[in-house]
Write a protein that holds these residues in place. Sequence first.
Motif, PDB file in Angstrom:
ATOM      1  N   ILE A  39       0.835  -1.200   0.000  1.00  0.00           N
ATOM      2  CA  ILE A  39       0.000   0.000   0.000  1.00  0.00           C
ATOM      3  C   ILE A  39       0.871   1.253   0.000  1.00  0.00           C
ATOM      4  O   ILE A  39       0.624   2.206  -0.749  1.00  0.00           O
ATOM      5  CB  ILE A  39      -0.955   0.001   1.215  1.00  0.00           C
ATOM      6  CG1 ILE A  39      -1.973  -1.145   1.085  1.00  0.00           C
ATOM      7  CG2 ILE A  39      -1.690   1.340   1.336  1.00  0.00           C
ATOM      8  CD1 ILE A  39      -2.835  -1.337   2.312  1.00  0.00           C
ATOM      9  N   ASN A  40       1.910   1.261   0.823  1.00  0.00           N
ATOM     10  CA  ASN A  40       2.794   2.427   0.896  1.00  0.00           C
ATOM     11  C   ASN A  40       3.571   2.660  -0.388  1.00  0.00           C
ATOM     12  O   ASN A  40       4.041   3.770  -0.639  1.00  0.00           O
ATOM     13  CB  ASN A  40       3.768   2.267   2.068  1.00  0.00           C
ATOM     14  CG  ASN A  40       3.081   2.399   3.420  1.00  0.00           C
ATOM     15  OD1 ASN A  40       2.049   3.051   3.535  1.00  0.00           O
ATOM     16  ND2 ASN A  40       3.645   1.768   4.438  1.00  0.00           N
ATOM     17  N   SER A  41       3.705   1.620  -1.200  1.00  0.00           N
ATOM     18  CA  SER A  41       4.460   1.759  -2.448  1.00  0.00           C
ATOM     19  C   SER A  41       3.628   2.333  -3.598  1.00  0.00           C
ATOM     20  O   SER A  41       4.179   2.692  -4.640  1.00  0.00           O
ATOM     21  CB  SER A  41       5.016   0.397  -2.883  1.00  0.00           C
ATOM     22  OG  SER A  41       3.976  -0.451  -3.374  1.00  0.00           O
ATOM     23  N   ILE A  42       2.320   2.420  -3.414  1.00  0.00           N
ATOM     24  CA  ILE A  42       1.445   2.925  -4.481  1.00  0.00           C
ATOM     25  C   ILE A  42       1.670   4.422  -4.657  1.00  0.00           C
ATOM     26  O   ILE A  42       1.570   5.194  -3.707  1.00  0.00           O
ATOM     27  CB  ILE A  42      -0.043   2.643  -4.155  1.00  0.00           C
ATOM     28  CG1 ILE A  42      -0.273   1.139  -3.999  1.00  0.00           C
ATOM     29  CG2 ILE A  42      -0.950   3.207  -5.246  1.00  0.00           C
ATOM     30  CD1 ILE A  42      -1.680   0.790  -3.537  1.00  0.00           C
ATOM     31  N   GLU A  43       1.959   4.849  -5.870  1.00  0.00           N
ATOM     32  CA  GLU A  43       2.260   6.254  -6.124  1.00  0.00           C
ATOM     33  C   GLU A  43       1.006   7.103  -6.278  1.00  0.00           C
ATOM     34  O   GLU A  43       0.958   8.238  -5.826  1.00  0.00           O
ATOM     35  CB  GLU A  43       3.143   6.375  -7.370  1.00  0.00           C
ATOM     36  CG  GLU A  43       4.524   5.740  -7.197  1.00  0.00           C
ATOM     37  CD  GLU A  43       5.402   5.925  -8.426  1.00  0.00           C
ATOM     38  OE1 GLU A  43       4.915   6.528  -9.419  1.00  0.00           O
ATOM     39  OE2 GLU A  43       6.564   5.476  -8.393  1.00  0.00           O
ATOM     40  N   ASN A  44      -0.015   6.564  -6.926  1.00  0.00           N
ATOM     41  CA  ASN A  44      -1.254   7.320  -7.121  1.00  0.00           C
ATOM     42  C   ASN A  44      -1.983   7.456  -5.787  1.00  0.00           C
ATOM     43  O   ASN A  44      -2.312   6.452  -5.137  1.00  0.00           O
ATOM     44  CB  ASN A  44      -2.145   6.615  -8.138  1.00  0.00           C
ATOM     45  CG  ASN A  44      -3.427   7.371  -8.425  1.00  0.00           C
ATOM     46  OD1 ASN A  44      -4.347   7.362  -7.611  1.00  0.00           O
ATOM     47  ND2 ASN A  44      -3.492   8.019  -9.571  1.00  0.00           N
ATOM     48  N   GLU A  45      -2.236   8.682  -5.354  1.00  0.00           N
ATOM     49  CA  GLU A  45      -2.811   8.924  -4.032  1.00  0.00           C
ATOM     50  C   GLU A  45      -4.199   8.315  -3.881  1.00  0.00           C
ATOM     51  O   GLU A  45      -4.521   7.715  -2.848  1.00  0.00           O
ATOM     52  CB  GLU A  45      -2.881  10.430  -3.758  1.00  0.00           C
ATOM     53  CG  GLU A  45      -3.412  10.764  -2.367  1.00  0.00           C
ATOM     54  CD  GLU A  45      -3.473  12.260  -2.098  1.00  0.00           C
ATOM     55  OE1 GLU A  45      -3.965  12.646  -1.023  1.00  0.00           O
ATOM     56  OE2 GLU A  45      -3.027  13.036  -2.966  1.00  0.00           O
ATOM     57  N   ASP A  46      -5.051   8.461  -4.893  1.00  0.00           N
ATOM     58  CA  ASP A  46      -6.407   7.920  -4.801  1.00  0.00           C
ATOM     59  C   ASP A  46      -6.385   6.395  -4.730  1.00  0.00           C
ATOM     60  O   ASP A  46      -7.128   5.787  -3.947  1.00  0.00           O
ATOM     61  CB  ASP A  46      -7.243   8.381  -5.997  1.00  0.00           C
ATOM     62  CG  ASP A  46      -7.554   9.865  -5.949  1.00  0.00           C
ATOM     63  OD1 ASP A  46      -7.740  10.390  -4.836  1.00  0.00           O
ATOM     64  OD2 ASP A  46      -7.595  10.504  -7.020  1.00  0.00           O
ATOM     65  N   LYS A  47      -5.559   5.782  -5.551  1.00  0.00           N
ATOM     66  CA  LYS A  47      -5.449   4.325  -5.528  1.00  0.00           C
ATOM     67  C   LYS A  47      -4.936   3.853  -4.177  1.00  0.00           C
ATOM     68  O   LYS A  47      -5.421   2.857  -3.617  1.00  0.00           O
ATOM     69  CB  LYS A  47      -4.512   3.860  -6.648  1.00  0.00           C
ATOM     70  CG  LYS A  47      -4.373   2.345  -6.756  1.00  0.00           C
ATOM     71  CD  LYS A  47      -3.483   1.973  -7.939  1.00  0.00           C
ATOM     72  CE  LYS A  47      -3.326   0.467  -8.062  1.00  0.00           C
ATOM     73  NZ  LYS A  47      -2.463   0.101  -9.215  1.00  0.00           N
ATOM     74  N   LYS A  48      -3.961   4.558  -3.634  1.00  0.00           N
ATOM     75  CA  LYS A  48      -3.426   4.223  -2.307  1.00  0.00           C
ATOM     76  C   LYS A  48      -4.512   4.350  -1.238  1.00  0.00           C
ATOM     77  O   LYS A  48      -4.636   3.488  -0.357  1.00  0.00           O
ATOM     78  CB  LYS A  48      -2.253   5.137  -1.957  1.00  0.00           C
ATOM     79  CG  LYS A  48      -1.656   4.859  -0.575  1.00  0.00           C
ATOM     80  CD  LYS A  48      -0.567   5.859  -0.223  1.00  0.00           C
ATOM     81  CE  LYS A  48       0.680   5.586  -1.030  1.00  0.00           C
ATOM     82  NZ  LYS A  48       1.829   6.416  -0.569  1.00  0.00           N
ATOM     83  N   ASN A  49      -5.306   5.393  -1.307  1.00  0.00           N
ATOM     84  CA  ASN A  49      -6.358   5.603  -0.313  1.00  0.00           C
ATOM     85  C   ASN A  49      -7.404   4.506  -0.357  1.00  0.00           C
ATOM     86  O   ASN A  49      -7.876   4.032   0.684  1.00  0.00           O
ATOM     87  CB  ASN A  49      -7.018   6.964  -0.514  1.00  0.00           C
ATOM     88  CG  ASN A  49      -6.104   8.111  -0.134  1.00  0.00           C
ATOM     89  OD1 ASN A  49      -5.120   7.920   0.581  1.00  0.00           O
ATOM     90  ND2 ASN A  49      -6.406   9.309  -0.618  1.00  0.00           N
TER      91      ASN A  49
END
Length: 390
Positions: A82-92
Amino acid sequence: MTVKEAANIWNVSVRMVQRYCFDGRIKGARKDGKSWVIPKNATKPEKIIKKAVNIKSGFIDTSMLMPLMNTPFKPGKCIDYINSIENEDKKNIALCEYYYFSGQADKAAKESEMYLNSNNLSLKLSAYLIYAYSNLSLGNVKNTQYALSMLKKIASSKKDIPILKDASAFIATAAAILLHLPLPNEIPPMKEYINFLPEGLRMFALYVHAHYRYLQGEYERSIGIVETAIALQKETYPISSIYLHLVAVMDYMSIKNVKKAQKHLLAAWDLARPDDLIEAFGEHHGLLGGMLEAVIKKDWPDDFKRIIDITYRFSEGWRKVHNPITGRDVADNLTTTEFAAAMLAARGWTNQEIGEHMNISANTVKQYMSSAFQKLGINQRQDLKKYMLD
């Protein structure tokens, strides 16, 4: 004031305040470097969850559709992914999924709410599904019913755009079947949309289909779906695989193959425990035929207690949605142990068999059954079935 200060004053998450700022819903808020600065006299924006949503707008990006479910992360590395996801919305959204699947319904509901009106349909569909189930566990049944109605509405509005129709059908079908509710007439059968889904979501769609076959009493067919799905997946998608293994437990317990049921339960547990993904076990407790009491309770007593807490919260909300719609009167006044014993008794197990399976004496089983009979107002085992889960 800072975003964190506003979040504390308004009793919402920091991400929700950031979303308010990004959407221009806080008058006078401005960006100062990488942070937002908010006027001290600013008021919390009004909720727009109940307002009409323009569901004809939006676009679909399958990488944003339940991204955690659709990722073959290594068990124990869920948060790292999860912390590696760059896109903020996708991470959220992935974080919302984690909160839900790890039994943190309050956080899941709060975080998913901010995406209910997203212009990205994948984010919106994911948010509504998470919002529906997390509010179920919190006892906010009206919010659950609202989210389910929106999923149904979105699904019925996308008939002319195949990829949107398929994504909406997948989420709406999952929401209905997992609550043991009738499928809306406008939702197409799974075979019409499963090939559109990426592999991780396809695995979950197969779980949903296997669960549906279980509800129809087609246990061997359900087992075939599960075993084939697990054998053919190129990589292991932990969340989808946990659910697949659990429906196999349900099937094997229904045909009294305890050995294979235990094998699937432990396979699910091996995937879930490293990241604390225990929600699914609480959701399925009543359908697992005492398997949690037989296996998890003795070796992982603390985890078992937390799972039972989830079971009580989830099942209470589940019944408030399920019983009125279906006309079924699934029991709501039994303890989890009484319910597990009664489920096995309804399937034809003797007190001796139940006791050996659940690691208790036959006399203790008899006491549980007497208590269940008294609470349900019945006198014989054949009357149990109408109060049990399908």
